[in-house]
Design a protein around this motif. Sequence first.
Motif, PDB file in Angstrom:
ATOM      1  N   THR A 213       0.831  -1.210   0.000  1.00 40.80           N
ATOM      2  CA  THR A 213       0.000   0.000   0.000  1.00 40.80           C
ATOM      3  C   THR A 213       0.863   1.256   0.000  1.00 40.80           C
ATOM      4  O   THR A 213       0.614   2.182  -0.776  1.00 40.80           O
ATOM      5  N   ILE A 214       1.873   1.278   0.857  1.00 36.66           N
ATOM      6  CA  ILE A 214       2.748   2.456   0.929  1.00 36.66           C
ATOM      7  C   ILE A 214       3.509   2.639  -0.375  1.00 36.66           C
ATOM      8  O   ILE A 214       3.611   3.753  -0.897  1.00 36.66           O
ATOM      9  N   THR A 215       4.028   1.558  -0.923  1.00 42.86           N
ATOM     10  CA  THR A 215       4.782   1.636  -2.179  1.00 42.86           C
ATOM     11  C   THR A 215       3.895   2.123  -3.318  1.00 42.86           C
ATOM     12  O   THR A 215       4.300   2.993  -4.103  1.00 42.86           O
ATOM     13  N   ALA A 216       2.695   1.591  -3.416  1.00 42.76           N
ATOM     14  CA  ALA A 216       1.777   2.000  -4.486  1.00 42.76           C
ATOM     15  C   ALA A 216       1.345   3.452  -4.309  1.00 42.76           C
ATOM     16  O   ALA A 216       1.198   4.186  -5.295  1.00 42.76           O
ATOM     17  N   LEU A 217       1.151   3.886  -3.067  1.00 42.80           N
ATOM     18  CA  LEU A 217       0.752   5.274  -2.817  1.00 42.80           C
ATOM     19  C   LEU A 217       1.871   6.245  -3.183  1.00 42.80           C
ATOM     20  O   LEU A 217       1.630   7.260  -3.847  1.00 42.80           O
ATOM     21  N   VAL A 218       3.095   5.939  -2.780  1.00 46.41           N
ATOM     22  CA  VAL A 218       4.239   6.791  -3.136  1.00 46.41           C
ATOM     23  C   VAL A 218       4.407   6.834  -4.653  1.00 46.41           C
ATOM     24  O   VAL A 218       4.625   7.905  -5.236  1.00 46.41           O
ATOM     25  N   ASN A 219       4.281   5.691  -5.295  1.00 45.76           N
ATOM     26  CA  ASN A 219       4.390   5.617  -6.742  1.00 45.76           C
ATOM     27  C   ASN A 219       3.324   6.499  -7.419  1.00 45.76           C
ATOM     28  O   ASN A 219       3.622   7.240  -8.355  1.00 45.76           O
ATOM     29  N   ALA A 220       2.087   6.422  -6.938  1.00 48.29           N
ATOM     30  CA  ALA A 220       0.994   7.205  -7.527  1.00 48.29           C
ATOM     31  C   ALA A 220       1.215   8.696  -7.331  1.00 48.29           C
ATOM     32  O   ALA A 220       1.011   9.492  -8.260  1.00 48.29           O
ATOM     33  N   LEU A 221       1.626   9.102  -6.141  1.00 49.32           N
ATOM     34  CA  LEU A 221       1.854  10.526  -5.872  1.00 49.32           C
ATOM     35  C   LEU A 221       2.999  11.081  -6.712  1.00 49.32           C
ATOM     36  O   LEU A 221       2.877  12.163  -7.301  1.00 49.32           O
ATOM     37  N   VAL A 222       4.098  10.344  -6.778  1.00 51.44           N
ATOM     38  CA  VAL A 222       5.246  10.811  -7.563  1.00 51.44           C
ATOM     39  C   VAL A 222       4.898  10.866  -9.047  1.00 51.44           C
ATOM     40  O   VAL A 222       5.243  11.835  -9.741  1.00 51.44           O
ATOM     41  N   LEU A 223       4.179   9.866  -9.545  1.00 49.41           N
ATOM     42  CA  LEU A 223       3.791   9.869 -10.957  1.00 49.41           C
ATOM     43  C   LEU A 223       2.862  11.035 -11.270  1.00 49.41           C
ATOM     44  O   LEU A 223       3.033  11.713 -12.289  1.00 49.41           O
ATOM     45  N   ALA A 224       1.908  11.300 -10.392  1.00 51.78           N
ATOM     46  CA  ALA A 224       0.990  12.424 -10.615  1.00 51.78           C
ATOM     47  C   ALA A 224       1.747  13.759 -10.600  1.00 51.78           C
ATOM     48  O   ALA A 224       1.504  14.621 -11.455  1.00 51.78           O
ATOM     49  N   LEU A 225       2.669  13.918  -9.658  1.00 49.53           N
ATOM     50  CA  LEU A 225       3.472  15.154  -9.613  1.00 49.53           C
ATOM     51  C   LEU A 225       4.345  15.296 -10.857  1.00 49.53           C
ATOM     52  O   LEU A 225       4.471  16.392 -11.417  1.00 49.53           O
ATOM     53  N   CYS A 226       4.944  14.203 -11.287  1.00 55.47           N
ATOM     54  CA  CYS A 226       5.777  14.240 -12.494  1.00 55.47           C
ATOM     55  C   CYS A 226       4.946  14.562 -13.733  1.00 55.47           C
ATOM     56  O   CYS A 226       5.385  15.342 -14.595  1.00 55.47           O
ATOM     57  N   LEU A 227       3.761  13.978 -13.836  1.00 62.36           N
ATOM     58  CA  LEU A 227       2.896  14.278 -14.984  1.00 62.36           C
ATOM     59  C   LEU A 227       2.480  15.743 -14.980  1.00 62.36           C
ATOM     60  O   LEU A 227       2.443  16.385 -16.037  1.00 62.36           O
TER      61      LEU A 227
ATOM     62  N   LEU B  92      -6.747   6.346  -8.971  1.00 62.41           N
ATOM     63  CA  LEU B  92      -6.640   5.383 -10.075  1.00 62.41           C
ATOM     64  C   LEU B  92      -5.207   4.884 -10.245  1.00 62.41           C
ATOM     65  O   LEU B  92      -4.977   3.685 -10.446  1.00 62.41           O
ATOM     66  N   LEU B  93      -4.251   5.801 -10.170  1.00 61.21           N
ATOM     67  CA  LEU B  93      -2.841   5.406 -10.265  1.00 61.21           C
ATOM     68  C   LEU B  93      -2.452   4.490  -9.111  1.00 61.21           C
ATOM     69  O   LEU B  93      -1.685   3.537  -9.289  1.00 61.21           O
ATOM     70  N   PHE B  94      -2.996   4.762  -7.926  1.00 59.12           N
ATOM     71  CA  PHE B  94      -2.739   3.923  -6.754  1.00 59.12           C
ATOM     72  C   PHE B  94      -3.265   2.507  -6.972  1.00 59.12           C
ATOM     73  O   PHE B  94      -2.564   1.520  -6.698  1.00 59.12           O
ATOM     74  N   ILE B  95      -4.491   2.390  -7.479  1.00 54.31           N
ATOM     75  CA  ILE B  95      -5.089   1.070  -7.726  1.00 54.31           C
ATOM     76  C   ILE B  95      -4.274   0.304  -8.768  1.00 54.31           C
ATOM     77  O   ILE B  95      -3.989  -0.891  -8.600  1.00 54.31           O
ATOM     78  N   ILE B  96      -3.873   0.975  -9.827  1.00 57.94           N
ATOM     79  CA  ILE B  96      -3.063   0.332 -10.870  1.00 57.94           C
ATOM     80  C   ILE B  96      -1.712  -0.098 -10.300  1.00 57.94           C
ATOM     81  O   ILE B  96      -1.238  -1.205 -10.549  1.00 57.94           O
TER      82      ILE B  96
END
Length: 142
Positions: free
Chosen positions: A6-20, A58-62
């Motif tokens: 959960t933590i890994t997916a959340l960090v991944n989603a937040l960083v991807l959204a910020l980068c986008l 959505l990014l978190f779920i993916i």
Amino acid sequence: MMKVATITALVNALVLALCLKGLHYFHLIKWHPIGFYKKWNWFEDSSKLFQWTFFIFLLFIIGLFLYMTMRYVYIIPAFFSSLLLGLLVTITLEWIALDLPLQLTSFKKLSIPFIVIVVCLLRFLLETANFHQKEHTAQKES
């Protein structure tokens, strides 16, 4: 194990959204990350904060799905799987977002920074999944 996922997916989603958001702000991608809402008539009347929050969800779920599935294929090095999956996903997304024709000249319109960011974040996600799966397997054997 689920807490780490959960933590890994959340960090991944937040960083991807910020980068986008950054890639769009600096015009390194020619499409808006949450532009699909307008295209598919979703949440048009809602605030940008809600749209971005839902996008991150959505990014978190993916990311969580990828983490959970790729954990079981830890035999394949994360470098190869993240590179192949990242290239496939990013090229497909940009092809759809930009409505590019099926020509070789269309490859020049793809965003290299977008591809690099997605591949790096997928590598982070898959390496973490592989590491924790190997650690979990080693603990069971002990």
